[in-house]
Write a protein that holds these residues in place. Structure first.
Motif, PDB file in Angstrom:
ATOM      1  N   ALA A 218       7.340   6.348 -13.658  1.00  0.00           N
ATOM      2  CA  ALA A 218       7.695   5.994 -12.221  1.00  0.00           C
ATOM      3  C   ALA A 218       6.905   5.400 -11.485  1.00  0.00           C
ATOM      4  CB  ALA A 218       8.623   6.628 -12.150  1.00  0.00           C
ATOM      5  N   TYR A 219       6.173   6.740 -10.858  1.00  0.00           N
ATOM      6  CA  TYR A 219       5.241   6.385  -9.547  1.00  0.00           C
ATOM      7  C   TYR A 219       4.234   5.240 -10.068  1.00  0.00           C
ATOM      8  CZ  TYR A 219       2.627   7.968  -6.324  1.00  0.00           C
ATOM      9  OH  TYR A 219       1.413   8.445  -4.922  1.00  0.00           O
ATOM     10  N   LYS A 220       3.564   5.442 -11.192  1.00  0.00           N
ATOM     11  CA  LYS A 220       2.187   4.393 -11.051  1.00  0.00           C
ATOM     12  C   LYS A 220       2.531   2.592 -10.418  1.00  0.00           C
ATOM     13  CE  LYS A 220      -0.870   3.378 -15.168  1.00  0.00           C
ATOM     14  NZ  LYS A 220      -1.053   3.596 -16.347  1.00  0.00           N
ATOM     15  N   PRO A 221       4.047   2.505 -10.476  1.00  0.00           N
ATOM     16  CA  PRO A 221       3.546   0.825  -9.914  1.00  0.00           C
ATOM     17  C   PRO A 221       4.109   1.439  -8.955  1.00  0.00           C
ATOM     18  CG  PRO A 221       4.982   1.214 -11.699  1.00  0.00           C
ATOM     19  CD  PRO A 221       4.595   2.641 -11.762  1.00  0.00           C
ATOM     20  N   THR A 222       4.079   2.400  -8.096  1.00  0.00           N
ATOM     21  CA  THR A 222       4.583   2.535  -6.455  1.00  0.00           C
ATOM     22  C   THR A 222       3.025   2.937  -6.072  1.00  0.00           C
ATOM     23  OG1 THR A 222       6.524   3.444  -6.651  1.00  0.00           O
ATOM     24  CG2 THR A 222       5.253   3.335  -4.441  1.00  0.00           C
ATOM     25  N   HIS A 223       2.039   3.705  -6.650  1.00  0.00           N
ATOM     26  CA  HIS A 223       0.844   3.829  -6.394  1.00  0.00           C
ATOM     27  C   HIS A 223      -0.504   3.141  -6.858  1.00  0.00           C
ATOM     28  CE1 HIS A 223      -2.521   6.658  -6.459  1.00  0.00           C
ATOM     29  NE2 HIS A 223      -3.095   5.745  -6.990  1.00  0.00           N
ATOM     30  N   ASN A 224      -0.194   1.687  -8.178  1.00  0.00           N
ATOM     31  CA  ASN A 224      -1.509   1.618  -8.139  1.00  0.00           C
ATOM     32  C   ASN A 224      -1.211  -0.304  -6.828  1.00  0.00           C
ATOM     33  OD1 ASN A 224      -2.145   2.090 -10.238  1.00  0.00           O
ATOM     34  ND2 ASN A 224      -1.066   0.415 -11.468  1.00  0.00           N
ATOM     35  N   GLN A 225       0.389   0.025  -6.099  1.00  0.00           N
ATOM     36  CA  GLN A 225       0.546  -1.265  -4.856  1.00  0.00           C
ATOM     37  C   GLN A 225      -0.082  -0.189  -3.937  1.00  0.00           C
ATOM     38  OE1 GLN A 225       4.330  -1.598  -4.751  1.00  0.00           O
ATOM     39  NE2 GLN A 225       4.678  -3.032  -6.579  1.00  0.00           N
ATOM     40  N   GLU A 226       0.253   0.763  -3.564  1.00  0.00           N
ATOM     41  CA  GLU A 226      -0.073   1.278  -1.916  1.00  0.00           C
ATOM     42  C   GLU A 226      -2.143   1.232  -2.837  1.00  0.00           C
ATOM     43  OE1 GLU A 226       0.259   5.492  -2.299  1.00  0.00           O
ATOM     44  OE2 GLU A 226       2.443   5.055  -1.548  1.00  0.00           O
ATOM     45  N   LYS A 227      -2.602   1.055  -3.855  1.00  0.00           N
ATOM     46  CA  LYS A 227      -3.914   1.054  -3.780  1.00  0.00           C
ATOM     47  C   LYS A 227      -4.875  -0.441  -3.499  1.00  0.00           C
ATOM     48  CE  LYS A 227      -6.384   2.633  -7.114  1.00  0.00           C
ATOM     49  NZ  LYS A 227      -6.740   3.306  -8.395  1.00  0.00           N
ATOM     50  N   GLU A 228      -3.814  -1.366  -3.840  1.00  0.00           N
ATOM     51  CA  GLU A 228      -4.005  -2.730  -3.247  1.00  0.00           C
ATOM     52  C   GLU A 228      -4.192  -2.758  -2.289  1.00  0.00           C
ATOM     53  OE1 GLU A 228      -1.292  -5.128  -5.831  1.00  0.00           O
ATOM     54  OE2 GLU A 228      -2.108  -4.165  -7.556  1.00  0.00           O
ATOM     55  N   ILE A 229      -2.670  -2.604  -1.902  1.00  0.00           N
ATOM     56  CA  ILE A 229      -2.670  -2.787  -0.274  1.00  0.00           C
ATOM     57  C   ILE A 229      -3.685  -2.219   0.522  1.00  0.00           C
ATOM     58  CG2 ILE A 229      -1.148  -1.917   2.492  1.00  0.00           C
ATOM     59  CD1 ILE A 229       1.687  -2.147   0.035  1.00  0.00           C
ATOM     60  N   LYS A 230      -4.415  -1.256   0.380  1.00  0.00           N
ATOM     61  CA  LYS A 230      -5.319  -0.454   1.325  1.00  0.00           C
ATOM     62  C   LYS A 230      -5.981  -0.879   0.213  1.00  0.00           C
ATOM     63  CE  LYS A 230      -3.836   4.234   0.928  1.00  0.00           C
ATOM     64  NZ  LYS A 230      -3.982   5.781   0.724  1.00  0.00           N
ATOM     65  N   HIS A 231      -7.075  -2.089  -0.630  1.00  0.00           N
ATOM     66  CA  HIS A 231      -7.642  -2.190  -0.998  1.00  0.00           C
ATOM     67  C   HIS A 231      -7.897  -3.727  -0.298  1.00  0.00           C
ATOM     68  CE1 HIS A 231     -11.184  -4.016  -3.594  1.00  0.00           C
ATOM     69  NE2 HIS A 231     -10.392  -5.160  -3.161  1.00  0.00           N
TER      70      HIS A 231
END
Length: 79
Positions: free
Chosen positions: A64-77
């Motif tokens: 459940a947390y993985k998509p949110t974590h991946n989105q945060e990584k993309e935004i930071k990238h």
């Protein structure tokens, strides 16, 4: 028929009763040992179920947390 024991004569019926009592005591010991083994097996199964349940909860929360974590990584990238 009489059979001599250590201290007195006993009838065949008396010996059969003594053998039956001894057999009953052995049977009780065997059953109590069996129940102990069964209890140990059940405790092990409960521990396995608990570990599996905790693993499942961890997987559900992580997924459940993985998509949110991946989105945060993309935004930071992209920044």
């Amino acid at each position: 028929m009489f059979i001599k024991t250590r201290t007195k004569y006993a009838s065949k019926g008396g010996i059969e009763l003594a053998v039956f009592k001894a057999f009953r005591e052995v049977l009780i010991e065997v059953l109590s040992f069996g129940f102990g083994v069964a209890e140990l097996v059940l405790v092990c199964l409960l521990v396995v179920l608990l570990i599996d349940g905790l693993s499942l909860v961890h997987t559900v929360i992580y997924d459940a947390y993985k998509p949110t974590h991946n989105q945060e990584k993309e935004i930071k990238h992209y920044r």
